[in-house]
Design a protein around this motif. Structure first.
Motif, PDB file in Angstrom:
ATOM      1  N   ASN A 104      12.948  30.509   3.990  1.00  0.00           N
ATOM      2  CA  ASN A 104      12.341  30.640   2.669  1.00  0.00           C
ATOM      3  C   ASN A 104      12.607  29.379   1.846  1.00  0.00           C
ATOM      4  N   PRO A 105      11.698  28.988   0.987  1.00  0.00           N
ATOM      5  CA  PRO A 105      11.892  27.758   0.208  1.00  0.00           C
ATOM      6  C   PRO A 105      13.175  27.756  -0.625  1.00  0.00           C
TER       7      PRO A 105
ATOM      8  N   LEU B 299      15.789  24.572   0.680  1.00  0.00           N
ATOM      9  CA  LEU B 299      14.878  23.979   1.653  1.00  0.00           C
ATOM     10  C   LEU B 299      13.725  23.261   0.960  1.00  0.00           C
ATOM     11  N   ARG B 300      13.273  23.788  -0.172  1.00  0.00           N
ATOM     12  CA  ARG B 300      12.155  23.155  -0.878  1.00  0.00           C
ATOM     13  C   ARG B 300      12.529  21.775  -1.424  1.00  0.00           C
ATOM     14  N   ASP B 301      13.840  21.527  -1.608  1.00  0.00           N
ATOM     15  CA  ASP B 301      14.272  20.262  -2.200  1.00  0.00           C
ATOM     16  C   ASP B 301      14.639  19.213  -1.153  1.00  0.00           C
ATOM     17  N   ILE B 302      14.600  19.566   0.117  1.00  0.00           N
ATOM     18  CA  ILE B 302      14.967  18.614   1.167  1.00  0.00           C
ATOM     19  C   ILE B 302      13.815  17.634   1.384  1.00  0.00           C
TER      20      ILE B 302
ATOM     21  N   THR C 166       5.416  39.840   3.162  1.00  0.00           N
ATOM     22  CA  THR C 166       6.770  39.373   2.860  1.00  0.00           C
ATOM     23  C   THR C 166       7.610  39.373   4.139  1.00  0.00           C
ATOM     24  N   GLY C 167       8.424  38.343   4.302  1.00  0.00           N
ATOM     25  CA  GLY C 167       9.267  38.257   5.488  1.00  0.00           C
ATOM     26  C   GLY C 167       8.611  37.551   6.650  1.00  0.00           C
ATOM     27  N   LEU C 168       7.458  36.919   6.399  1.00  0.00           N
ATOM     28  CA  LEU C 168       6.720  36.203   7.444  1.00  0.00           C
ATOM     29  C   LEU C 168       6.680  34.722   7.107  1.00  0.00           C
ATOM     30  N   ALA C 169       6.734  33.888   8.130  1.00  0.00           N
ATOM     31  CA  ALA C 169       6.587  32.441   7.946  1.00  0.00           C
ATOM     32  C   ALA C 169       5.673  31.908   9.039  1.00  0.00           C
ATOM     33  N   ILE C 170       4.952  30.847   8.715  1.00  0.00           N
ATOM     34  CA  ILE C 170       4.100  30.169   9.688  1.00  0.00           C
ATOM     35  C   ILE C 170       4.751  28.825  10.003  1.00  0.00           C
ATOM     36  N   ALA C 171       5.177  28.660  11.256  1.00  0.00           N
ATOM     37  CA  ALA C 171       5.928  27.462  11.632  1.00  0.00           C
ATOM     38  C   ALA C 171       5.015  26.320  12.059  1.00  0.00           C
ATOM     39  N   ALA C 172       3.871  26.643  12.663  1.00  0.00           N
ATOM     40  CA  ALA C 172       2.986  25.594  13.149  1.00  0.00           C
ATOM     41  C   ALA C 172       1.588  26.170  13.369  1.00  0.00           C
ATOM     42  N   VAL C 173       0.624  25.275  13.565  1.00  0.00           N
ATOM     43  CA  VAL C 173      -0.765  25.672  13.804  1.00  0.00           C
ATOM     44  C   VAL C 173      -1.285  24.884  15.010  1.00  0.00           C
ATOM     45  N   ARG C 174      -2.004  25.568  15.902  1.00  0.00           N
ATOM     46  CA  ARG C 174      -2.619  24.880  17.047  1.00  0.00           C
ATOM     47  C   ARG C 174      -4.126  24.850  16.850  1.00  0.00           C
ATOM     48  N   ARG C 175      -4.675  23.645  16.950  1.00  0.00           N
ATOM     49  CA  ARG C 175      -6.119  23.446  16.766  1.00  0.00           C
ATOM     50  C   ARG C 175      -6.592  22.376  17.745  1.00  0.00           C
ATOM     51  N   GLU C 176      -7.677  22.683  18.449  1.00  0.00           N
ATOM     52  CA  GLU C 176      -8.266  21.728  19.386  1.00  0.00           C
ATOM     53  C   GLU C 176      -7.231  21.218  20.391  1.00  0.00           C
TER      54      GLU C 176
ATOM     55  N   ILE D 227      10.813  23.207   9.298  1.00  0.00           N
ATOM     56  CA  ILE D 227      12.003  24.024   9.553  1.00  0.00           C
ATOM     57  C   ILE D 227      11.529  25.403   9.991  1.00  0.00           C
ATOM     58  N   ALA D 228      11.798  25.752  11.246  1.00  0.00           N
ATOM     59  CA  ALA D 228      11.321  27.013  11.810  1.00  0.00           C
ATOM     60  C   ALA D 228      12.258  28.169  11.508  1.00  0.00           C
ATOM     61  N   HIS D 229      13.563  27.914  11.524  1.00  0.00           N
ATOM     62  CA  HIS D 229      14.521  28.974  11.200  1.00  0.00           C
ATOM     63  C   HIS D 229      15.888  28.356  10.965  1.00  0.00           C
ATOM     64  N   VAL D 230      16.782  29.144  10.398  1.00  0.00           N
ATOM     65  CA  VAL D 230      18.162  28.735  10.146  1.00  0.00           C
ATOM     66  C   VAL D 230      19.073  29.820  10.709  1.00  0.00           C
ATOM     67  N   ARG D 231      20.041  29.422  11.481  1.00  0.00           N
ATOM     68  CA  ARG D 231      21.000  30.375  12.043  1.00  0.00           C
ATOM     69  C   ARG D 231      22.351  30.172  11.372  1.00  0.00           C
ATOM     70  N   ARG D 232      22.872  31.208  10.746  1.00  0.00           N
ATOM     71  CA  ARG D 232      24.157  31.150  10.035  1.00  0.00           C
ATOM     72  C   ARG D 232      25.064  32.230  10.612  1.00  0.00           C
ATOM     73  N   GLY D 233      26.181  31.801  11.177  1.00  0.00           N
ATOM     74  CA  GLY D 233      27.041  32.769  11.853  1.00  0.00           C
ATOM     75  C   GLY D 233      26.303  33.349  13.046  1.00  0.00           C
TER      76      GLY D 233
END
Length: 530
Positions: free
Chosen positions: A315-316, A289-292, A212-222, A302-308
């Protein structure tokens, strides 16, 4: 002096802003590190009102200021309010405040047989000590006299000043070590996938099993970076760009998935580049975010959101607000289209919908004017407390059809602080003449009665919160603010407990305790007449 008094009494708006300016000057005076802040505006207003009795601006102006404050609080803390209300701490907080209100009400009623105080004046002192105009209105309607207004005018200033002094003394006695927590910041880790338990899973299956509290923003392959699409099947040695606001979670993910491979992804931007945009378009604001849905042909993560000042995990179910800064991973050729999609206007940091504010406030005022029938008691109306209740609901809903109820944090703070200051200045100036006149007639006895009622409220509430329920100090001061009711107390509480808990506690307690005070007045009057 007569010339000055005449000037003040003929220029109410001048008096209002003079009170605001002098109040903030006094509020900046620090005694052992503690200052009154905006709460000093009320005391300056009392002094000016006592000196120039006819200088008060229209009462509607103060009501308007209070409405802005309550609406802003509700919109910002709606989601936290409903989550906290059903939490163990929320239930304890409401129980402690309710006990304090009941005990203070019983003390007020006890003055009738003990000291010969009239019931209507006693109920007025109870309303004033709890700074509850709605309770005053209920008392006047129940006893059908102006007696409650006399008791209210004496107890009200103490209902504001007393809790501030009590909080000051409580803070000095307990010396709580409260430090505003640093805003969460996103950290990243590049992890090579080596654990056979995850190889062969698609990204959606991996997300369901990761900490919990982890997100995967991208994957590198080849030697190519690619978005972390749900249907992407993972292979051995894939490098995962993991993000979290908790370094411990990143460490856990590294141990779980494989090993760190720093520099494999962030130094290569030929496939996925990073861009940050402001959320200011109605296409994204108020939506999860899930509905965008991105424009056709655009592949974007979407890697992150900065508010204030805080980074939020993508999170979705996270709902975007005006002024949010959204970090994106996408192809460079698509940056222009994505900027247009999000709006990307810095004006979004101050953007708010006056249609939504007008509709929301009107809805709250309408709800507050509807009389509610209580069996055996009669009818009562919530008044401005209903504005806070409606705003809390709208703050939880965030968006309904074309209406975006939320507003940027910066705009919310300006709006509600302006409203609070106007309210304190107007009420202080208007209450000054009644305060000094009533003291001249009743002497110190009514003052002592009002102080006793107030002490019963704050001491019982604080004792139950701190020593029976063991609530944190910053939550306790928020509960005290909600139980006593006046926003000036909340302004001071934010000085001695600089976290979000005082605001959340106030929003969580104020509506229910307003109703409790009204019910107590109605029940006491009904029992006395019966």
């Amino acid at each position: 002096m007569d010339t000055v008094r005449t000037l003040l009494e003929t220029q109410p708006l001048f008096v209002l802003f003079l009170t605001v300016a002098l109040g903030y000057v006094v509020g900046e005076i620090s005694i052992k590190g503690v200052s009154l802040g905006s709460g000093a505006v009320l005391f300056v207003g009392l002094a000016i009102g006592g000196f120039a009795p006819k200088s008060a601006p229209p009462a509607l102006l103060g009501t308007f200021g209070l409405l802005l404050f309550l609406y802003g609080i509700g919109i910002q803390y709606g989601d936290q309010f409903f989550k906290g209300l059903t939490s163990p701490d929320g239930l304890k907080a409401n129980a402690a405040a309710a006990l304090g209100v009941i005990v203070s009400g019983l003390v007020a009623v006890a003055f009738v047989p003990l000291f010969g105080v009239k019931l209507d004046e006693s109920l007025g002192m109870f309303a004033g000590a709890g700074t509850s105009t709605a309770s005053l209105q209920a008392a006047i309607a129940a006893v059908k006299s102006d007696g409650p207004a006399v008791g209210y005018s004496v107890a009200y200033p103490f209902g504001v000043a007393g809790p501030i002094l009590f909080l000051y003394a409580l803070s000095a006695l307990l010396k709580p070590n409260i430090v505003r927590p640093p805003p969460p910041l996103i950290e990243t880790a590049e992890i090579a996938l080596r654990n056979p338990a995850f190889i062969g899973l698609n990204m959606a299956q991996l997300v369901a099993r990761m900490p919990t509290g982890l997100a995967i923003a991208a994957v590198r392959r080849e030697h190519r970076n690619r978005p972390a699409a749900d249907d992407l099947v993972l292979r051995a040695d894939d490098v995962l760009l993991a993000t979290s606001t908790d370094p411990a979670v990143l460490h856990e993910a590294t141990t779980l998935f494989g090993e760190l491979q720093p520099g494999r992804m962030t130094s290569h931007r030929e496939d996925l580049d990073y861009a940050r945009v402001f959320a200011s378009s109605r296409l994204v604001v108020g939506r999860m975010l899930r509905d965008i849905r991105f424009p056709e042909g655009v592949v974007c993560t979407i890697a992150h959101v900065r508010r204030g000042d805080a980074d939020l995990m993508p999170n979705p179910d996270l709902i975007l607000e005006y002024g949010d800064r959204v970090g994106l991973l996408l192809d460079r050729a698509q940056i222009k289209a994505v900027r247009a999609f999000f709006g990307d206007s810095i004006k979004g940091t101050a953007e708010l919908s006056f249609i939504s504010i007008g509709a929301g406030a009107a809805l709250g005022l309408l709800a507050g004017a509807i009389p509610l029938s209580i069996p055996g008691i009669g009818k009562l109306a919530l008044g401005l407390a209903a504005v806070l209740l409606v705003a809390l609901v709208l703050g939880r809903v965030r968006r309904f059809g074309p209406f975006v109820w939320t507003m940027p944090l910066s705009a919310n703070l300006v709006l509600r602080n302006l409203g609070l200051t106007i309210f304190l200045a107007q009420v202080g100036i208007a209450s000054g003449p009644k305060f000094f006149a009533t003291i001249g007639v009743t002497g110190v006895s009514f003052l002592l009665y009002g102080v006793t009622i107030l002490l019963a409220l704050v001491v019982v509430t604080a004792a139950v919160c701190l020593w029976i329920f063991r609530l944190p100090f910053d939550m306790t001061v928020g509960v005290l603010c909600g139980a006593t009711g006046n926003p000036a107390i909340l302004a001071f509480a934010n000085r001695i407990a600089p976290t979000d808990r005082p605001d959340v506690g106030y929003a969580m307690i104020f509506p229910s305790m307003t109703i409790a005070k009204i019910l107590f007045v109605q029940i006491a009057a009904a029992l006395a007449s019966g």
